[in-house]
Each structure stands twice: as C-alpha cells, then as structure tokens.
Design a protein around this motif. Sequence first.
Motif, mmCIF file in Angstrom:
data_model
loop_
_atom_site.group_PDB
_atom_site.id
_atom_site.type_symbol
_atom_site.label_atom_id
_atom_site.label_comp_id
_atom_site.label_asym_id
_atom_site.label_seq_id
_atom_site.Cartn_x
_atom_site.Cartn_y
_atom_site.Cartn_z
ATOM 1 N N GLY A 38 35.626 24.177 47.301
ATOM 2 C CA GLY A 38 35.507 25.402 46.518
ATOM 3 C C GLY A 38 35.929 26.608 47.324
ATOM 4 O O GLY A 38 35.628 26.700 48.515
ATOM 5 N N THR A 212 37.162 29.990 42.272
ATOM 6 C CA THR A 212 36.265 30.484 41.230
ATOM 7 C C THR A 212 35.528 31.726 41.696
ATOM 8 O O THR A 212 35.551 32.073 42.876
ATOM 9 C CB THR A 212 35.256 29.394 40.828
ATOM 10 O OG1 THR A 212 34.453 29.876 39.764
ATOM 11 C CG2 THR A 212 34.368 29.000 42.002
ATOM 12 N N VAL A 218 30.641 26.038 42.104
ATOM 13 C CA VAL A 218 30.685 25.488 43.465
ATOM 14 C C VAL A 218 29.485 24.577 43.693
ATOM 15 O O VAL A 218 29.607 23.463 44.177
ATOM 16 C CB VAL A 218 30.686 26.641 44.497
ATOM 17 C CG1 VAL A 218 30.497 26.101 45.901
ATOM 18 C CG2 VAL A 218 31.976 27.426 44.398
ATOM 19 N N CYS A 222 31.220 21.041 44.200
ATOM 20 C CA CYS A 222 31.961 21.097 45.460
ATOM 21 C C CYS A 222 31.171 20.495 46.611
ATOM 22 O O CYS A 222 29.950 20.591 46.659
ATOM 23 C CB CYS A 222 32.339 22.531 45.804
ATOM 24 S SG CYS A 222 33.480 23.227 44.615
ATOM 25 N N VAL A 225 32.767 24.580 50.821
ATOM 26 C CA VAL A 225 33.085 25.872 50.210
ATOM 27 C C VAL A 225 33.560 26.863 51.271
ATOM 28 O O VAL A 225 33.154 26.798 52.428
ATOM 29 C CB VAL A 225 31.852 26.445 49.455
ATOM 30 C CG1 VAL A 225 30.721 26.759 50.409
ATOM 31 C CG2 VAL A 225 32.219 27.682 48.641
#
Lengths: 356, 220
Positions: A38, A212, A218, A222, A225
């Motif tokens: 992410g 995003t 996330v 994800c 990140v």
Amino acid sequence: MAGMIEVRNLSKTFVTKDADVEALQDINLSIQAGEIYGIICMSGAGKSTLVRCLNFLERPTSGTVEIEGKDLSTLSQKELRAKRAEIAMIFQHFNLLMQKNVIDNICFPLLYAGVSKKDGGKKGTMSKKEARKRAEELLEIVGMTEKAKAYPSQLSGGQKQRVAIARALAANPKILLCDEATSALDPQTTQSILQLLKQINKDYGITIVIITHEMSVVREICSHVAIIGGGHLVEQGRVSDIFTHPKTKEAKELIVKGRGEERRTLESHQRDLMKGKCCIRIVFSVNSSFEPVIANMVLRFGQPINILRADTKNVEGIARGEMILSLPDDVQVQADMKAYLIERGLDVEEVDGYVD
Amino acid sequence: MWTSEMTLMMWDGVKETLFMTLLSTLFGYLLGLPMGIALAVTDKNGIKPNAVVYKVLDVIANIVRSIPFLILLILIMPLTKMIVGRSYGTAATVVPLTFAAAPFIGRMIESSINEVDRGVIEAAQSMGASTMTIIIRVLLVEARTSILVGVTIALGTILGYSAMAGIVGGGGLGDIAMRYGYYRYESEIMLVAVVLLVVLVQIFQTVGMSMSVKLDRRKR
C-alpha cells in the motif's frame, strides 16, 4: 535481495508557468514479489504521479525505477511497451472503452496491446477466438459472466471495476498497480473489490501495489505500507508494525483519521457478534463518569459482560462516552442490569444490528 | 408554366448536387481525417506531442479556412485543370470543394478526438499499446459518435458550398437557383430549387444523427 519493484531516489518536478512543483522527492521503495503493497498519501501529495512512475507513464525527473532488476529508463520505446504489458493497471474511474462491450474490452490487451510477435512480444499471437475464450475465463474469475455482452454504461461502478480487473489480468501481468481503485466506490463495493484483489494475489501470486488515501483499504488487505507526506516518504514497513507503533506524526495522524472510516467496516463484523445477543447502547453524561459503573455492575451481578465498542463522541461540544455492551443470556439478569444502569443516570437503549 | 423539361432539369440538379457533395465529402475526409488525427495527436496534450508538425498543420488549416470559398474556387483553377483536365463543370467543382472541406473536416476530427477521455487513453498506454494502436483502436472508436455528427455537419456545409459552383458552370441545384432566380427573375424555379436543397439537407441531417445515436453505446 532485489525486489520486484525497486524505486531509488525518485524525484518528480512539474514545471509550471508560475513555479516548479516538487511532487515527489527522494522516494525509495522496495517491493517484493507477491506482496500487497500500500502507498498511502494524505491529500493529493503526488500519489498518482508515483504510481505512474512505476510503469513510466510519467518519467521521473531523477532517480530510477527497476522492475525485476531492469532499469526502465534504459529501455527503448518498444522494450518499454513490452514491459508495460507485464505491469497491469486499474484506475479510479475504471477507464473502460465506452463504445465496446465487456468482452471486447477484455480482449483489447490480448489482441492489440503490447509489442508484436516479430519484435519479441505476444501481440498478434492470439486469434480472435482464443482471445474470446480467455476473456470468458477472466470474466468468470471476476464473477461477471452474465454481463459479457453488456456495455460499460449499463454497469455499476463495482461491476466496471471488476471488468477493469479482468482486463488487467488478461495479459498475465506480474504486477498490478491500483490507482485509487476503490475511491469511487461505496464501502460495501469497496470491500468486495478488495476481497477480489486479495484472492487474485493469493491465486496468481501477482504483486499488487495499491495507491490510496483510505487507511481502511491499507489495513484491510496490505501487508506492507509506505506513507507519503508532502512529497516525501515518511514511513514504511509492515502494516501491523506501523499500526501498533507508528513512529512519525503523519503515520499517527493517518491512523487516527482512519478510525472514522473504519467504523463503517467494523459494523458488519459487529453485527455478527451481536446476532442472537442482547445488546445495549449506553451513553455517559458528564457526571456519571465519577463512578466506575461497568466495573461495579459486573461485581454486583457476578456475570461477565462484553464491551463491543467504546468511544467518545462530541455532541454539541460536550464529550460523551458511548459503549455498546453485550449482556449475558439470562433474561432476568438482563433486565436487572438495565435497571441498574438507568438507576445510575445512564441512557440505555437496546440495539439490534444497527450501530451508527 | 412548369414543363416536363423543368422537372428533368431539377432532377439533374439534384443528381449533380449529390454527386458534388458526396464525392467532395469523401475526398475531404480522405485528406481531413489524417489531418485531424495528426492535429490531435501532435497537440501538446496529445499522445505524441510534436510542436513543429502541429504548428504547420494548424497554420495550413487556418489559412485555407480563412479564404472565402468563392475565391478559393478561382484561386486553385490551375490545380483543378491539372487534376480533372478542365476547370469548369461538375467534376471540376469537386476539387475546390475538397480543398475547402479538408481543413474544416480536420478541425472537426481534431475536436472529436480531443473529447476522448484521457483516462481511457492512459489505460491503453499502460497496457503497452503503440501510438498507432491507440489511434485506431481507442481514439477513433471512442470518438465514433462525435465523428459521425461531424460528417453530418460537413455534408450540410459542403452542400452549401456546392451551390456556388454555378460560377464555374458546375451545375447542381444552387446553379439552377442562381441562373433562374437571380439572372432571369423566374422566382418559382428558384423556390423549387431552394426547397429541394432544404429537403436534401434535412435528409442528411436526419440520417446522420440517427446513425450516430444508433452507434453510441454510452447510453441505453
């Protein structure tokens, strides 16, 4: 070990009439094969630019992008196009051909995109019939088989994104870039699209990069990140680590901000917990917080209660505590507990399913 | 008095007008379509910006479009003679009509293509599509409806231009209207010719628009 995607010292400056805008400065990312990575930015902080730098739709001003050890800036136009065929992309506004039906949209990368066979690519190696067959398989994966002949204008946002995902998968990509792919969708549709991405990542081992501004996205899918703030990379790592120990101000802010978004997604989970249980919502006014009401109640009745949610809400400028409690199954105890709480000046309300 | 010769003359006029209009539009698109595509593609926001190519085409389009058709007709007579063999008659009118129509058509194509959603183009680029593929498979496909509306407009405009063909003995309804109405004061013949012109434009308009609507997949 070199990752699937290695971004080194990437900067991008846009030259405008008035001033040079530094959208990205000195970004370093290392994304491993098979990860769902992410990239979260608050505001418009160059996130679209960053994702476009990953397939060179946007050329970085300085720094390098390596995909599987290949520096994109060293590739010729043709090699770059061949590489792009391996890096699929989905968009916030789906970007389907409006004049073509679903199946033709999915056939597009199979028949027309990429580099032709004589230049070492795959374009033109598939007959129309084979492409159609493959497109139908893809439609099944995204669960849209019955919409094959529909045109994009006849589909909902979530359905369009499913078609876009099928199109992205058509050329068997190694990487899938998602540029705000769920931002135009409602929370429920967002969930289903995220689940689909998760499944694709698991089934085909495709590395997914998600850009995003929604923390909930996330958190949902994800594994890693990177947080971008003001054009800089401020923090990166495993999602679970950053959630539990955010180091930077930006990360903390995002997590706090994310709570508002999460509430919606928590609902369904809460609803499951509340099924068949007697649940109440209590609101503490200012005065009642002197007494440890819940603790005393548990001691008095000798029965455990489950706190499903606790929160403070700002109502007309006054902070009020709110809790959702799941009471024991005994009806008599339930009634007694409610009476106990009301006696202590709390607002008690039975809730079933819906939590605002 | 209306005689059968007049009916025959009108019928010939309709045929000549259609011949000039349709042929010029066809040739106009053969020149204007590539020109419009080139304008849109080489534009600084296009998929392959090229300031030099854009500027050259831009200037050509502006120059030709600023010359009144009547002047253009006379100006390129030597060229017309070279191409058709003579500088008068219905066939000869097609040449100046084509040259007048091409830049106009080019501009319309350019604006139709510029309307195509940038996101769709970007999606094609992200799949590794070449410029040529994007032009043929994305731009022209997505701009189809708008281009067809353009054809309808072009037909009407070229039909109007063709009325001036009388100057070089080009024939057609406009020629008849001018000869009888303006030089001989036979207004009823002029009126009939004008009505026929109106009917032709109506037909083009109706057919063109219904086709573009029918081929548009965006709503339904």
